[in-house]
Design a protein around this motif. Structure first.
Motif, short mmCIF file in Angstrom:
data_model
loop_
_atom_site.label_atom_id
_atom_site.label_comp_id
_atom_site.label_asym_id
_atom_site.label_seq_id
_atom_site.Cartn_x
_atom_site.Cartn_y
_atom_site.Cartn_z
N VAL A 33 44.08 45.93 47.81
CA VAL A 33 42.87 46.57 48.30
C VAL A 33 41.72 46.34 47.32
N VAL A 34 42.06 46.24 46.04
CA VAL A 34 41.03 45.99 45.03
C VAL A 34 40.27 44.70 45.37
N ALA A 35 40.97 43.71 45.91
CA ALA A 35 40.32 42.45 46.24
C ALA A 35 39.23 42.61 47.30
N LEU A 36 39.41 43.65 48.15
CA LEU A 36 38.40 43.89 49.17
C LEU A 36 37.13 44.40 48.54
N ILE A 37 37.31 45.13 47.41
CA ILE A 37 36.17 45.78 46.80
C ILE A 37 35.47 44.84 45.82
N SER A 38 36.25 44.32 44.88
CA SER A 38 35.63 43.48 43.86
C SER A 38 36.53 42.32 43.48
N GLY A 39 36.08 41.12 43.71
CA GLY A 39 36.84 39.93 43.34
C GLY A 39 37.10 39.87 41.85
N GLU A 40 36.09 40.30 41.11
CA GLU A 40 36.19 40.23 39.66
C GLU A 40 37.26 41.19 39.15
#
Ligand code: HEM
Ligand code: SF4
Ligand code: FES
Lengths: 238, 252
Positions: A33-40
């Motif tokens: 889910v983190v990838a949905l928010i921030s790629g970095e």
């Protein structure tokens, strides 16, 4: 040793490895889910889980769990076929109470393994393995650039569809597996059976929905995922 | 008002455990719908004998739903589609349709070899009971009923478990040929009572070991057993057996 040579012991092995895998899958789902928010931010996690000894030890443990779970799945199935005998019923009427998933755990498991192989090829081989063998540019991106790998993989509709089939199989496997694991541990009864069933249903649905959301977002809206500024996130390492 | 039915019985013939076995059929005419299914089979056998054929062999004893001897797999369901919680002998012809073909098969499971036709050998269950399904306490003279206090709930639950009649429908229904519903009911009926506690660990281990030795399968919680059990035993018993067994092994 009773764990290996009694039926309940063998089931206990299935149950404990299964629960450990559920916990891993839960962690993995949340991480995605983190990838949905921030790629970095996602790539920071990828770096953290790269080729350091902790990550490699954990991966080895995880692989062992999967292998034990699969080996026992086959042992149980072979023994159960033998116990059933060779004479098949001419007519069978499946009672309503019997869930489809419960009768097809091995088939679902096999789909899960196939999906797993694809997944290892898509991600693990290009990321962790590339780092281990010291050939970082294996798949065209930095091995810690999980975000780009996700964009690339889910940008391909064939891969996305295969992942969706995989997720559905895991969902079915878990809707039965979660309460079954508790039943095997003896932590069930008249009251807790319904509770575990409900918890299992809700839990597996949430996790699988998270995974699905990530696949669909990267597939249909690759430009809108992971755009938040990493530095604004509360857990950013400043 | 009773109606009369015409049905075809398609029944399994098998000469001993090694024989391959096959189906035969027989038409039954004008059977009153309040005839029990076993009575209909008796009528069929009279007709077969009159025609110089070998009668169809099946198990039965009390014919009042309490002994657990009757054991037919009827139209894909152990004991057939009876009213809830009933055995084959409590199945009536009114549960079938006019002109229906009724398929009758034996319990098919490696643990229950066929003796003849639909009569199967269920001594495996007796062996499991002999392995530990009893108490060895010396009870002496009868005690006062109130000397050992047992919560009503436990007493009821133990009684429900004890109502398992050892028919084997659970094994017959299970795709894994597992005997866990039977064994767990027999372990539970004693584990729930104070009189059964001293030997609970030993009993669970011995009965499970015997069940495994006799070749019954590993339970994978499909619940086919509880769906067909004529005595409405539930998999809560299986959870209890798992608990008793795991506890006993961990304590060793
Ligand atoms: C994402 C990976 C997986 C997870 C999270 C998972 C989880 C579980 C859980 C929780 C159970 C219930 C354990 C029990 O009943 O005691 C289970 C059972 C089972 N699994 Fe898996 N599993 C996974 C992969 C696989 C694979 C790859 C296979 C086989 C090739 C497989 C085959 C089976 C079988 C045959 C059972 C037994 C059915 C039963 O006892 O209910 N699983 N799994
Ligand atoms: S548990 Fe039910 S189906 Fe199984 S032997 Fe006992 S009464 Fe028959
Ligand atoms: S004959 Fe005794 S229960 Fe059916």
């Amino acid at each position: 040793m009773w764990l290996f040579n009694s039926s309940i012991g063998r089931k206990l092995i299935m149950s404990v490895t299964g629960i450990a895998l559920v916990l891993f899958v839960t962690f993995h789902g949340c991480m995605n889910v983190v990838a949905l928010i921030s790629g970095e931010a996602y790539n920071t996690i990828c770096t953290l889980l790269g080729s350091n000894w902790y990550a490699i030890a954990a991966t080895t443990g995880l692989a062992a769990l999967v292998v034990i779970h699969i080996i026992y799945a086959f042992i149980l199935t072979v023994q159960n076929r033998k116990a059933r005998g060779n004479n098949k019923y001419a007519v069978t009427d499946k009672p309503e109470k019997v869930e489809w998933a419960s009768q097809n755990m091995l088939v679902l498991g096999i789909i899960v393994v196939l999906g797993l192989l694809l997944h290892l090829f898509n991600f693990w081989y290009n990321m962790m393995f590339a780092e281990i063998i010291g050939n970082p540019m294996q798949g065209g991106f930095e091995p810690t650039d999980g975000f780009s790998y996700m964009k690339q993989t889910f940008g391909n509709p064939i891969f996305s569809c295969l992942y969706i089939i995989w997720l559905v199989a895991i969902w079915f496997h878990l809707t039965h597996g979660m309460w079954s694991a508790m039943q095997t541990l003896g932590l069930s009864g008249h009251v807790w059976f319904n509770r575990w069933k409900c918890i299992g249903q809700v839990w597996s649905t949430i996790i699988i929905a998270l995974f699905l959301l990530v696949v669909l977002a990267f597939w249909f809206c690759p430009d809108c995922v992971g755009q938040c500024d990493f530095k604004l996130l509360p857990f950013a390492v400043k | 008002m009773a109606k009369n039915l015409n049905v075809t019985i398609k029944f399994w013939k098998q000469n001993g455990p090694k024989d391959k076995g096959h189906f035969e059929t027989h038409d039954l005419k004008n059977i009153p719908d309040d005839t029990s299914f076993l009575e209909a089979l008796d009528i069929m056998n009279e007709e077969l004998i009159a025609a110089g054929k070998e009668p169809f062999v099946f198990d039965h004893d009390c014919r009042e739903g309490i002994c657990g001897m009757c054991s037919l797999y009827i139209n894909g369901t152990p004991h057939g589609k009876t009213e809830r919680g009933a055995t084959t002998c409590q199945l009536y012809m009114r549960r079938f349709k006019e002109g229906e073909t009724i398929t009758v098969e034996p319990w098919r499971s490696a643990g229950f070899p066929v003796i003849k036709d639909c009569m199967v050998d269920r001594t495996a269950f007796d062996k499991i009971i002999q392995a530990g399904g009893y108490t060895t306490v010396r009870t002496g003279a009868p005690q006062d009923a109130n000397a050992i206090l047992i919560p009503k709930q436990d007493a009821d639950e133990a009684m429900d478990c004890a109502s398992c009649i050892g028919c084997g429908a659970c094994v017959a229904a299970c795709k894994n040929g597992s005997a866990m519903l039977f064994v767990s009911s027999k372990v539970s009926q004693l584990a729930l009572l104070p009189q059964g506690r001293p030997e609970a660990a030993k009993r669970a281990k011995a009965m499970v070991a015997k069940m495994d030795e006799l070749g019954f399968g590993n339970c994978t919680n499909t619940r086919a057993c509880e769906a067909v059990c004529p005595k409405c035993e539930t998999i809560a018993n299986i959870a209890r057996l798992n608990r008793e067994f795991i506890k006993a092994k961990l304590a060793d």
